[in-house]
Design a protein around this motif. Structure first.
Motif: not given
Length: 166
Positions: A47-50, A120-126
């Motif tokens: 989910l692109e939240a490393p 798209a997730p917000p900027a800085g997500f994760g």
């Protein structure tokens, strides 16, 4: 990451969750839960939240599960706790619960891919900045309550495991 990795990880997560529920040995259950939490970390990375995935492995699969394993081994070293379990009842309850979950998820799974693509997730997500800001502002009370609950559980486990010194 492609869909094949997602589905292989999903099947792995379901199998390890099943081992946690169905196995009779508490040590094996805890170790299967460690593997399950690692597969959840793969979902976070997918989910692109490393950062959340790394925290999942370090905090939950690492520290908390070591504490769980320590408590299980401290309270039940000979394994007496699982002698009296009825395996058939546990299996029937698991099958009924899985059937209810499948019935609840069927409309959701059927509608996947039918709508628009997700935004798209917000900027800085994760990332660390957003995570830290939310943790120490909006979720500060929940964070502190969980830490106090874990501390109380650890003290209670040590109290229960304490041997009488005569």
């Amino acid at each position: 990451m492609n869909a094949t990795v997602f589905w292989v990880n999903a099947i792995f997560a379901i199998v390890t969750a099943g081992v946690v529920i169905l196995h009779r040995n508490p040590v094996v259950q805890v170790l299967a839960l460690v593997l399950h939490l690692c597969s959840i970390a793969v979902f976070f990375i997918y989910l692109e939240a490393p950062f959340a995935g790394i925290i999942q492995v370090i905090l939950y699969a690492g520290a908390i599960m070591v504490l769980f394993l320590f408590v299980v081994m401290l309270l039940d070293p000979a394994g007496e706790g699982f002698k009296g379990r009825v395996g058939t009842t546990q299996l029937i309850a698991t099958i009924l619960g899985a059937g209810a979950l499948a019935a609840a998820l069927l409309p959701v799974v059927g509608s996947v891919g039918a709508g628009e693509a997700p935004a798209a997730p917000p900027a800085g997500f994760g990332g660390v900045t957003i995570f830290g800001r939310l943790l120490f502002s909006d979720y500060l009370f929940a964070f502190e309550a969980a830490s106090i609950l874990l501390l109380a559980a650890m003290i209670g486990a040590l109290y229960l495991a304490k041997k009488e010194i005569t």
